[in-house]
Design an enzyme around this catalytic site. Structure first.
Site, PDB file in Angstrom:
ATOM      1  N   LYS A   1     -45.704  13.479  26.022  1.00  0.00           N
ATOM      2  CA  LYS A   1     -46.423  12.705  26.880  1.00  0.00           C
ATOM      3  C   LYS A   1     -46.530  11.781  27.735  1.00  0.00           C
ATOM      4  O   LYS A   1     -45.275  11.220  27.950  1.00  0.00           O
ATOM      5  CB  LYS A   1     -47.896  13.093  26.640  1.00  0.00           C
ATOM      6  CG  LYS A   1     -48.292  14.163  25.646  1.00  0.00           C
ATOM      7  CD  LYS A   1     -49.811  14.933  25.088  1.00  0.00           C
ATOM      8  CE  LYS A   1     -49.853  15.705  24.429  1.00  0.00           C
ATOM      9  NZ  LYS A   1     -51.088  15.585  23.251  1.00  0.00           N
TER      10      LYS A   1
ATOM     11  N   TYR B   1     -53.149  23.991  29.406  1.00  0.00           N
ATOM     12  CA  TYR B   1     -54.231  23.592  28.587  1.00  0.00           C
ATOM     13  C   TYR B   1     -54.880  24.624  28.655  1.00  0.00           C
ATOM     14  O   TYR B   1     -55.778  24.873  28.140  1.00  0.00           O
ATOM     15  CB  TYR B   1     -54.658  22.526  28.461  1.00  0.00           C
ATOM     16  CG  TYR B   1     -53.553  21.489  27.545  1.00  0.00           C
ATOM     17  CD1 TYR B   1     -53.310  21.535  26.520  1.00  0.00           C
ATOM     18  CD2 TYR B   1     -52.840  21.048  28.368  1.00  0.00           C
ATOM     19  CE1 TYR B   1     -52.616  20.944  25.424  1.00  0.00           C
ATOM     20  CE2 TYR B   1     -52.005  19.096  27.266  1.00  0.00           C
ATOM     21  CZ  TYR B   1     -51.808  19.514  25.689  1.00  0.00           C
ATOM     22  OH  TYR B   1     -51.146  18.785  25.530  1.00  0.00           O
TER      23      TYR B   1
ATOM     24  N   PHE C   1     -63.142  17.071  27.245  1.00  0.00           N
ATOM     25  CA  PHE C   1     -62.445  16.678  27.585  1.00  0.00           C
ATOM     26  C   PHE C   1     -60.938  17.344  28.776  1.00  0.00           C
ATOM     27  O   PHE C   1     -60.548  16.374  28.593  1.00  0.00           O
ATOM     28  CB  PHE C   1     -61.674  16.177  26.428  1.00  0.00           C
ATOM     29  CG  PHE C   1     -61.129  17.130  25.246  1.00  0.00           C
ATOM     30  CD1 PHE C   1     -60.100  17.769  25.644  1.00  0.00           C
ATOM     31  CD2 PHE C   1     -61.824  17.888  23.898  1.00  0.00           C
ATOM     32  CE1 PHE C   1     -59.333  18.214  24.410  1.00  0.00           C
ATOM     33  CE2 PHE C   1     -61.106  18.407  23.720  1.00  0.00           C
ATOM     34  CZ  PHE C   1     -60.201  19.135  23.651  1.00  0.00           C
TER      35      PHE C   1
ATOM     36  N   ARG D   1     -45.389  20.885  13.699  1.00  0.00           N
ATOM     37  CA  ARG D   1     -46.407  20.177  14.088  1.00  0.00           C
ATOM     38  C   ARG D   1     -46.542  19.364  12.028  1.00  0.00           C
ATOM     39  O   ARG D   1     -47.256  17.850  12.438  1.00  0.00           O
ATOM     40  CB  ARG D   1     -47.785  21.899  13.385  1.00  0.00           C
ATOM     41  CG  ARG D   1     -47.871  22.330  14.469  1.00  0.00           C
ATOM     42  CD  ARG D   1     -48.280  21.719  15.889  1.00  0.00           C
ATOM     43  NE  ARG D   1     -50.173  22.127  15.567  1.00  0.00           N
ATOM     44  CZ  ARG D   1     -50.878  21.842  16.305  1.00  0.00           C
ATOM     45  NH1 ARG D   1     -50.285  21.691  17.728  1.00  0.00           N
ATOM     46  NH2 ARG D   1     -51.617  21.895  15.982  1.00  0.00           N
TER      47      ARG D   1
ATOM     48  N   THR E   1     -53.539  15.990  15.141  1.00  0.00           N
ATOM     49  CA  THR E   1     -53.963  15.737  16.699  1.00  0.00           C
ATOM     50  C   THR E   1     -54.540  14.510  16.886  1.00  0.00           C
ATOM     51  O   THR E   1     -54.479  13.675  17.481  1.00  0.00           O
ATOM     52  CB  THR E   1     -54.640  16.584  16.740  1.00  0.00           C
ATOM     53  OG1 THR E   1     -55.385  18.624  16.622  1.00  0.00           O
ATOM     54  CG2 THR E   1     -55.972  16.944  18.502  1.00  0.00           C
TER      55      THR E   1
ATOM     56  N   ARG F   1     -46.961  10.325  15.448  1.00  0.00           N
ATOM     57  CA  ARG F   1     -48.714  10.215  15.613  1.00  0.00           C
ATOM     58  C   ARG F   1     -48.781   9.457  14.970  1.00  0.00           C
ATOM     59  O   ARG F   1     -49.655   8.204  15.169  1.00  0.00           O
ATOM     60  CB  ARG F   1     -49.460  11.566  15.787  1.00  0.00           C
ATOM     61  CG  ARG F   1     -49.152  12.466  16.691  1.00  0.00           C
ATOM     62  CD  ARG F   1     -50.116  13.459  17.287  1.00  0.00           C
ATOM     63  NE  ARG F   1     -49.805  14.970  18.185  1.00  0.00           N
ATOM     64  CZ  ARG F   1     -50.679  15.414  18.434  1.00  0.00           C
ATOM     65  NH1 ARG F   1     -50.882  16.151  17.899  1.00  0.00           N
ATOM     66  NH2 ARG F   1     -50.463  16.334  19.112  1.00  0.00           N
TER      67      ARG F   1
ATOM     68  N   ASN G   1     -52.059  10.064  22.303  1.00  0.00           N
ATOM     69  CA  ASN G   1     -51.110  10.961  20.991  1.00  0.00           C
ATOM     70  C   ASN G   1     -50.132  11.408  21.791  1.00  0.00           C
ATOM     71  O   ASN G   1     -49.430  12.362  21.034  1.00  0.00           O
ATOM     72  CB  ASN G   1     -52.076  12.006  20.532  1.00  0.00           C
ATOM     73  CG  ASN G   1     -52.065  13.280  21.209  1.00  0.00           C
ATOM     74  OD1 ASN G   1     -51.923  13.511  22.615  1.00  0.00           O
ATOM     75  ND2 ASN G   1     -53.111  14.245  20.530  1.00  0.00           N
TER      76      ASN G   1
ATOM     77  N   HIS H   1     -46.956  16.580  22.084  1.00  0.00           N
ATOM     78  CA  HIS H   1     -47.101  18.223  22.270  1.00  0.00           C
ATOM     79  C   HIS H   1     -46.565  19.103  21.248  1.00  0.00           C
ATOM     80  O   HIS H   1     -45.309  19.095  21.221  1.00  0.00           O
ATOM     81  CB  HIS H   1     -47.239  18.661  23.330  1.00  0.00           C
ATOM     82  CG  HIS H   1     -47.971  20.278  23.430  1.00  0.00           C
ATOM     83  ND1 HIS H   1     -49.133  20.796  23.235  1.00  0.00           N
ATOM     84  CD2 HIS H   1     -47.257  21.572  23.224  1.00  0.00           C
ATOM     85  CE1 HIS H   1     -48.811  22.189  23.062  1.00  0.00           C
ATOM     86  NE2 HIS H   1     -47.459  22.468  23.095  1.00  0.00           N
TER      87      HIS H   1
ATOM     88  N   GLU I   1     -45.346  29.163  26.069  1.00  0.00           N
ATOM     89  CA  GLU I   1     -45.091  27.540  26.644  1.00  0.00           C
ATOM     90  C   GLU I   1     -43.786  27.562  26.847  1.00  0.00           C
ATOM     91  O   GLU I   1     -43.316  26.935  27.971  1.00  0.00           O
ATOM     92  CB  GLU I   1     -45.956  26.554  25.983  1.00  0.00           C
ATOM     93  CG  GLU I   1     -46.786  26.956  24.919  1.00  0.00           C
ATOM     94  CD  GLU I   1     -47.329  26.410  23.353  1.00  0.00           C
ATOM     95  OE1 GLU I   1     -46.680  24.975  23.243  1.00  0.00           O
ATOM     96  OE2 GLU I   1     -48.598  25.724  23.358  1.00  0.00           O
TER      97      GLU I   1
HETATM   98  P1  GDP Z   1     -52.992  19.353  19.835  1.00  0.00           P
HETATM   99  O1  GDP Z   1     -52.080  21.128  19.218  1.00  0.00           O
HETATM  100  O2  GDP Z   1     -52.926  18.791  18.233  1.00  0.00           O
HETATM  101  O3  GDP Z   1     -52.564  18.747  20.453  1.00  0.00           O
HETATM  102  O4  GDP Z   1     -54.322  19.824  20.435  1.00  0.00           O
HETATM  103  P2  GDP Z   1     -55.289  20.490  20.775  1.00  0.00           P
HETATM  104  O5  GDP Z   1     -54.557  21.862  21.167  1.00  0.00           O
HETATM  105  O6  GDP Z   1     -56.624  20.291  20.206  1.00  0.00           O
HETATM  106  O7  GDP Z   1     -55.637  19.401  21.335  1.00  0.00           O
HETATM  107  C1  GDP Z   1     -54.882  19.359  23.282  1.00  0.00           C
HETATM  108  C2  GDP Z   1     -54.632  17.876  22.818  1.00  0.00           C
HETATM  109  O8  GDP Z   1     -55.998  17.881  24.138  1.00  0.00           O
HETATM  110  C3  GDP Z   1     -54.410  16.850  22.275  1.00  0.00           C
HETATM  111  O9  GDP Z   1     -53.497  16.728  21.417  1.00  0.00           O
HETATM  112  C4  GDP Z   1     -55.196  16.026  22.813  1.00  0.00           C
HETATM  113  O10 GDP Z   1     -54.154  15.080  23.924  1.00  0.00           O
HETATM  114  C5  GDP Z   1     -56.428  16.084  23.919  1.00  0.00           C
HETATM  115  N1  GDP Z   1     -57.422  15.929  22.880  1.00  0.00           N
HETATM  116  C6  GDP Z   1     -57.947  17.069  21.600  1.00  0.00           C
HETATM  117  N2  GDP Z   1     -59.250  16.950  21.384  1.00  0.00           N
HETATM  118  C7  GDP Z   1     -59.256  16.254  22.576  1.00  0.00           C
HETATM  119  C8  GDP Z   1     -60.768  15.136  22.052  1.00  0.00           C
HETATM  120  O11 GDP Z   1     -62.389  15.419  21.030  1.00  0.00           O
HETATM  121  N3  GDP Z   1     -60.890  14.328  23.162  1.00  0.00           N
HETATM  122  C9  GDP Z   1     -59.825  13.884  24.203  1.00  0.00           C
HETATM  123  N4  GDP Z   1     -59.977  13.128  24.855  1.00  0.00           N
HETATM  124  N5  GDP Z   1     -58.950  14.583  24.168  1.00  0.00           N
HETATM  125  C10 GDP Z   1     -58.733  15.472  23.244  1.00  0.00           C
HETATM  126 MG    MG Z   2     -53.098  22.522  20.610  1.00  0.00          MG
END
Ligand code: GDP
Ligand code: MG
Length: 152
Positions: free
Chosen positions: A12, A52, A60, A88, A94, A105, A115, A118, A129
């Site tokens: 990212k 996304y 968010f 992962r 996450t 992370r 973070n 991805h 994707e």
């Molecule tokens: P990942 O698959 O581990 O990347 O997590 P997700 O698919 O659930 O979310 C995608 C991305 O959204 C995450 O990597 C974070 O950058 C962001 N994100 C997820 N949860 C939150 C949250 O509670 N707050 C904020 N600001 N960003 C979030």
């Molecule tokens: Mg994800």
């Protein structure tokens, strides 16, 4: 074949800005996964929203899209047995606060909204994707190291 499983990994904008590209690539490479495609690109808002789209109802979502379009990202395809799930694990949870030390992370970031990386969460989402980010396809090359990493 299990060895040909692929995943989509994206460094990212914060990971790029903070000079973590080399380290992140190194972790996947040293593990024994093969880099099948890579490009640096700054994406449009509509593209980030598509990537996304599953999270579009989240509170968010707007700030997540802002974050992803805020600078160049490094988009990659990595291949290997179990690369989606293991990728992962290499990345960590996450929320970096819950990521174990030793994960990307866990080692390099603090907030969920910054973070740095991805990784696809399933084989099916990886396919989706990869098709989105690499619509022209990827090079089908085979590493000379293959038989030093896999018995078969
Ligand atoms: P990942 O698959 O581990 O990347 O997590 P997700 O698919 O659930 O979310 C995608 C991305 O959204 C995450 O990597 C974070 O950058 C962001 N994100 C997820 N949860 C939150 C949250 O509670 N707050 C904020 N600001 N960003 C979030
Ligand atoms: Mg994800």
């Amino acid at each position: 074949m299990a060895n040909s499983e692929v995943t989509f990994i994206m460094i990212k904008p914060d990971g790029v800005q903070r000079g973590l590209i080399g380290d992140i690539i190194c972790r996947f490479e040293k593990k024994g996964f093969f880099l099948k495609a890579m490009k640096m690109v700054q994406v449009e808002r509509s593209f980030a929203e598509k990537h996304y789209s599953d999270l579009s109802t989240k509170s968010f979502f707007g700030s997540l899209v802002e974050y992803i379009v805020s600078g160049p990202v490094v988009a990659m395809v990595w291949q290997g047995k179990g690369v989606v799930a293991t990728g992962r694990k290499i990345i960590g949870a996450t929320n970096p606060a819950a990521s174990e030390p030793g994960t990307i992370r866990g080692d390099y970031c603090i907030e969920v909204s910054r973070n740095i990386i991805h990784g696809s969460d399933a084989v099916e989402s990886a396919q989706k994707e990869i098709a989105l980010w690499f619509p022209d396809g990827i090079i089908d090359w085979r590493s000379a190291n293959h038989s030093w990493i896999y018995e078969n």
